[in-house]
Design an enzyme around this catalytic site. Structure first.
Site, PDB file in Angstrom:
ATOM      1  N   ASP A  38     -73.633  21.095 -60.491  1.00 48.38           N
ATOM      2  CA  ASP A  38     -73.658  20.605 -59.576  1.00 48.38           C
ATOM      3  C   ASP A  38     -74.234  20.418 -58.327  1.00 48.38           C
ATOM      4  O   ASP A  38     -74.973  22.191 -58.135  1.00 48.38           O
ATOM      5  CB  ASP A  38     -72.697  20.257 -58.597  1.00 48.38           C
ATOM      6  CG  ASP A  38     -72.552  18.821 -58.061  1.00 48.38           C
ATOM      7  OD1 ASP A  38     -73.550  18.134 -58.210  1.00 48.38           O
ATOM      8  OD2 ASP A  38     -71.505  19.217 -57.469  1.00 48.38           O
ATOM      9  N   ARG A  86     -63.980  13.489 -52.688  1.00 50.98           N
ATOM     10  CA  ARG A  86     -64.412  13.713 -52.541  1.00 50.98           C
ATOM     11  C   ARG A  86     -65.987  13.362 -52.234  1.00 50.98           C
ATOM     12  O   ARG A  86     -66.772  13.178 -52.768  1.00 50.98           O
ATOM     13  CB  ARG A  86     -64.639  14.405 -53.759  1.00 50.98           C
ATOM     14  CG  ARG A  86     -65.727  15.815 -53.320  1.00 50.98           C
ATOM     15  CD  ARG A  86     -65.864  16.304 -55.157  1.00 50.98           C
ATOM     16  NE  ARG A  86     -66.214  18.155 -54.792  1.00 50.98           N
ATOM     17  CZ  ARG A  86     -67.255  17.948 -55.096  1.00 50.98           C
ATOM     18  NH1 ARG A  86     -67.314  17.600 -56.829  1.00 50.98           N
ATOM     19  NH2 ARG A  86     -67.480  19.603 -55.559  1.00 50.98           N
ATOM     20  N   TRP A 141     -69.497  17.602 -68.521  1.00 51.63           N
ATOM     21  CA  TRP A 141     -69.123  16.484 -68.121  1.00 51.63           C
ATOM     22  C   TRP A 141     -67.762  16.921 -67.236  1.00 51.63           C
ATOM     23  O   TRP A 141     -66.453  16.267 -67.693  1.00 51.63           O
ATOM     24  CB  TRP A 141     -68.467  15.333 -69.657  1.00 51.63           C
ATOM     25  CG  TRP A 141     -68.384  14.062 -69.253  1.00 51.63           C
ATOM     26  CD1 TRP A 141     -67.188  13.727 -68.794  1.00 51.63           C
ATOM     27  CD2 TRP A 141     -69.189  12.757 -69.590  1.00 51.63           C
ATOM     28  NE1 TRP A 141     -67.442  11.962 -68.593  1.00 51.63           N
ATOM     29  CE2 TRP A 141     -68.518  11.918 -69.012  1.00 51.63           C
ATOM     30  CE3 TRP A 141     -70.349  12.586 -70.285  1.00 51.63           C
ATOM     31  CZ2 TRP A 141     -69.137  10.496 -69.586  1.00 51.63           C
ATOM     32  CZ3 TRP A 141     -70.692  11.385 -70.604  1.00 51.63           C
ATOM     33  CH2 TRP A 141     -70.067  10.686 -70.057  1.00 51.63           C
ATOM     34  N   ASP A 142     -67.628  15.762 -65.829  1.00 47.58           N
ATOM     35  CA  ASP A 142     -66.639  16.127 -64.729  1.00 47.58           C
ATOM     36  C   ASP A 142     -66.415  14.885 -64.093  1.00 47.58           C
ATOM     37  O   ASP A 142     -67.192  14.568 -64.656  1.00 47.58           O
ATOM     38  CB  ASP A 142     -67.493  17.197 -63.524  1.00 47.58           C
ATOM     39  CG  ASP A 142     -66.413  17.662 -62.812  1.00 47.58           C
ATOM     40  OD1 ASP A 142     -65.280  18.117 -63.263  1.00 47.58           O
ATOM     41  OD2 ASP A 142     -67.061  18.818 -61.740  1.00 47.58           O
ATOM     42  N   ASN A 151     -63.819  13.763 -60.894  1.00 50.68           N
ATOM     43  CA  ASN A 151     -63.472  14.581 -59.608  1.00 50.68           C
ATOM     44  C   ASN A 151     -62.614  13.617 -58.695  1.00 50.68           C
ATOM     45  O   ASN A 151     -62.531  14.042 -57.870  1.00 50.68           O
ATOM     46  CB  ASN A 151     -64.488  15.063 -59.007  1.00 50.68           C
ATOM     47  CG  ASN A 151     -65.192  16.815 -59.947  1.00 50.68           C
ATOM     48  OD1 ASN A 151     -64.358  17.319 -60.022  1.00 50.68           O
ATOM     49  ND2 ASN A 151     -65.914  16.991 -60.132  1.00 50.68           N
ATOM     50  N   ASP A 203     -60.381  25.156 -62.085  1.00 52.76           N
ATOM     51  CA  ASP A 203     -61.003  25.978 -61.331  1.00 52.76           C
ATOM     52  C   ASP A 203     -60.711  26.772 -61.296  1.00 52.76           C
ATOM     53  O   ASP A 203     -61.644  28.173 -60.129  1.00 52.76           O
ATOM     54  CB  ASP A 203     -61.043  24.802 -60.097  1.00 52.76           C
ATOM     55  CG  ASP A 203     -62.201  23.961 -60.790  1.00 52.76           C
ATOM     56  OD1 ASP A 203     -62.408  23.855 -61.445  1.00 52.76           O
ATOM     57  OD2 ASP A 203     -62.792  23.100 -59.512  1.00 52.76           O
TER      58      ASP A 203
END
Ligand code: DGJ
Length: 724
Positions: free
Chosen positions: A361, A437, A471-472, A474, A542
């Site tokens: 990121d 976020r 490919w996130d 969140n 994570d």
């Protein structure tokens, strides 16, 4: 050899290891008879007598016969007092559905389900049963596929409105499994961010129990999976049935014990906040559910799932292919980088033997923290002068592959994309949107949003020539509404979102077959068989602390193979727990999945950097064994101080054994760990010690494991069969 037999009104699907049987009763109600070890033949009589019916001939829907009948796809409202798999709102507003068989056929191979991820296999045989409700005109097609080589059956349902007026599905589960007793333990997975997929086991009790999510994803908190294990079943012994949904969105997995002590397991899209309108002629396809049976305990169930996913679900290009040893920049630099810093890290990674450098990121728009720019997928030229191509070329010039991170399903309110298309996000008009976020979710039910994502990702992959994409995703769903859907279809949004996501992933993975896609959702928040149909690996958590990872990976492997788990060595003190653990143990645990690093090698001592070179070499040499061998869990970190597992190659000539002790315990003898899966007739040499032991001895007596002192100590042994 998979076969589907018909004996009178009984359908019997079987292969070398399992049988699945059902009966079409007079009048057309479909009864479930059996799922378990392969049977030579099966009749309906015993089960129907047990259900209080005089046998197949005497069944009548009247007299509450349905309430005791084990069924394949039950609904609620016509006498069965248990929860059903299907609820349909008829044009008159009532909810009852009475499905009766109208036909059946055996299909070679494995059709559909269209638009959804699913298992595949030319060796499969599929039974399609057709049922109809005369009152509403609803047609339900039940699909059952059995494979040659797996102790598994895949099921899904197509529901079609063959009536003259609109119907609304308010529950359309994928799987119902009725079992004649309740002598089972119920196993599910539960967790949280950084603590994904802890194993939860408890005896079934009367009433309903289960797990579900409504976050919009299979989630950090649970997993679309359930297992029923006989109370004495352990890792090696006992009967276990597992069920997993090939789906990445909201789901419910329940088991109910009724008044007669029978069990009904249900698995499918969560019906809370779900409704699907079927106009005349329209169809709805449920996600697929896979059932596996093991007579060899929970470990056998896991190996059955692993084989099913590896051979019949993961993209074949990647399923058993080597994965490059990667280094991801996230914990090395977070948002604080420019091209020179990344190249310096990449140089050090190359020296350590890494093969793929991944920029995480922070490379696009104005993104220097998480408050902005999602959706603006143009490189930040302040950080990356020359753009993506120039950086990627510098990385490739070092002899590394280049990969990068995107979060394509999201938009930051502070972005050009949001300014241009404020209605492209999931939102409820007139209500303030809740940000998580600092971001909102794009409305993937909309074709123009799907096209935007495909274009943005394609352009990024082409400009960078990337060999890998993380490919996130969140955030959870909230303010669930779509500007593009009419009032009566708003509750279709969470599932339409998943269909949109799958369409996007299908287009991209088809266009870029050689790009290695890795899924991610705040760690392992969307770790499911649905995603694995497109992306062969998923960032497992994570949490990179090696002790925490022992638990997370132990729980994850209940259902998913080691190769599916992205697993990295990170720096100490660990960024999630502040714990300091030995480098060897972080390495041993990260080897339990698709291996990589999450650190800046330049911050390591010379000795540690030298150790990394040995590690990457070892990871490469053991890759095929680790990622596609048979996994045997030996000690559970959920019940003791030790975690241990061994992976054994298919021909049983090689094995890799790992033991990790969480807390040092003084004045205790070294642990004897009984290995599994070896050939009892062969001898094995332990590479690290030179010792040779019989496979039978290693499995019956055990391997003596002299751990070094200190917390988070570990032992990693490579075993190879030798001729005596
Ligand atoms: C969440 C992921 O799980 C992390 O690995 C990292 O990619 C961050 N997102 C980046 O924002």
């Amino acid at each position: 050899m998979a076969e589907i037999l018909r004996q009178g009104n009984v359908w019997h699907l079987r292969n070398g290891s399992v049988s699945y049987a059902l009966a079409v009763l007079p009048g057309g109600v479909v009864a479930h008879l059996y799922f378990g070890p392969r049977l030579a033949r099966v009749s309906a009589d015993n089960l129907l007598k047990h259900a209080g019916l005089p046998g197949a001939e005497g069944f009548a829907v009247q007299e509450f016969g349905l309430s005791r009948l084990p069924q394949e796809y039950p609904s609620f409202g016509l006498g069965d007092l248990r929860a059903g798999a299907l609820t349909v709102e008829a044009p008159d507003g009532t909810l009852a559905v009475d499905l009766r068989a109208t036909g059946a056929e055996v299909l070679p191979g494995k059709p559909g389900p269209e638009g959804l991820p699913a298992t595949f296999g030319e060796d499969a045989q599929t039974l399609r049963l057709e049922l109809k409700d005369a009152h509403t005109g609803l047609v339900a097609e039940l699909f059952y596929s059995i494979f040659d080589d797996c102790a598994a059956v895949a099921r899904s349902v197509r529901l079609t409105n063959a009536g003259a007026e609109a119907l609304t599905l308010t529950r359309a589960f994928s799987l119902c499994l009725d079992l004649p007793d309740a002598d089972w333990d119920f196993i599910t997975l539960s967790g949280a961010w950084a603590r994904e997929r802890a194993v939860v086991r408890r005896p079934l009790v009367p009433g309903e129990q289960g797990t579900s999510t409504r976050s919009g994803a299979s989630s950090l908190q649970t997993s679309p999976f359930l297992a029923l294990a006989r109370p004495g079943a352990d890792e090696d012994r006992g009967d276990v049935i597992g069920a997993a949904l090939v789906y990445s969105g909201n789901f419910a997995a329940t088991a109910s014990v009724d008044q007669f002590g029978t069990t009904r397991a249900l698995l499918g899209i969560n019906d809370q906040d779900f409704a699907w309108r079927l106009e005349p002629g329209e169809s709805f396809r449920t996600p697929e559910a896979a059932l596996v049976f093991s007579g060899n305990g929970i470990g056998g169930m896991s190996r059955a799932f692993h084989a099913l996913w590896l051979d019949h679900l993961l993209p074949p290009r990647w399923a058993r292919a080597p994965r490059p040893v990667l280094l991801n920049s996230w914990e090395a630099a977070y948002f604080d980088f420019d091209a020179d810093r990344l190249v310096a890290i990449a140089e050090a990674a190359k020296r350590a033997g890494v093969e793929l450098f991944v920029m995480d990121d922070g490379w696009f728009g104005r993104r220097d923290d998480d408050t902005t720019s999602l959706g603006d997928w143009e490189p930040n030229l302040g950080k990356l002068p020359g753009g993506l191509g120039a950086l990627a070329d510098r990385v490739r010039a070092l002899g590394l592959q280049f990969g990068l991170w995107m979060e394509p399903e999201m938009v930051s309110p502070k972005s050009e994309l949001f300014r241009a298309h404020p209605d492209w996000c999931i939102h409820i008009r007139g209500r303030e949107s809740i940000e998580f976020r600092h971001q909102l979710i794009l409305d993937l039910s909309r074709p123009e949003v799907q096209d935007f994502i495909v274009d943005a990702v394609s352009r990024t992959l082409r400009e960078s020539g990337a060999a890998y994409l993380k490919w996130d995703m969140n955030r959870n769903f909230s303010n669930i509404g779509s500007a593009a859907l009419p009032r009566e279809r708003q509750r279709e949004l969470p599932h339409r979102y998943m269909l949109g996501l799958y369409a996007v992933l299908a287009r991209l993975t088809k266009a870029f077959p050689d790009v290695l896609f890795e899924g991610c959702a705040s760690g392992g928040g969307r770790f499911d068989a649905g995603m694995l149909a497109y992306v062969p690996q998923i960032w497992c958590s994570d949490d990179t602390d090696c002790l925490e990872r022992c638990r997370i990976q132990y729980g994850t492997t209940l259902v998913f193979p080691p190769s599916a788990m992205g697993s990295h060595v990170s720096a100490v003190p660990n960024h999630q727990t502040d714990r300091v653990t030995p480098l060897e143990s972080r390495f041993a645990v990260a080897l339990g999945g698709s291996f990589g690093y999450e650190l800046d090698p330049r911050r390591l001592s010379d000795a540690e950097q030298a150790a990394l070179r040995v590690q990457t070499d070892f990871a490469r040499r053991t890759q095929a064994l680790r990622l596609t061998g048979r996994l045997y869990r030996l000690c559970s970190p959920f019940t003791g101080n030790d975690a241990a597992w061994v992976t054994v190659s298919e021909d049983r000539s090689r094995a890799l054994f790992t033991l990790v002790r969480a807390r040092a315990v003084p004045n205790t003898p070294p642990r004897l760990v009984r290995l599994r899966g070896l050939d009892p007739a062969r001898s094995y040499r332990i590479d690290e010690t030179g010792e040779v032991f019989g496979g039978d001895e290693l499995m019956q007596v055990g391997l003596c494991c002299p751990l070094p002192m200190g917390d988070a100590a570990s032992l990693l042994y490579a075993l190879e069969a030798v001729d005596d």
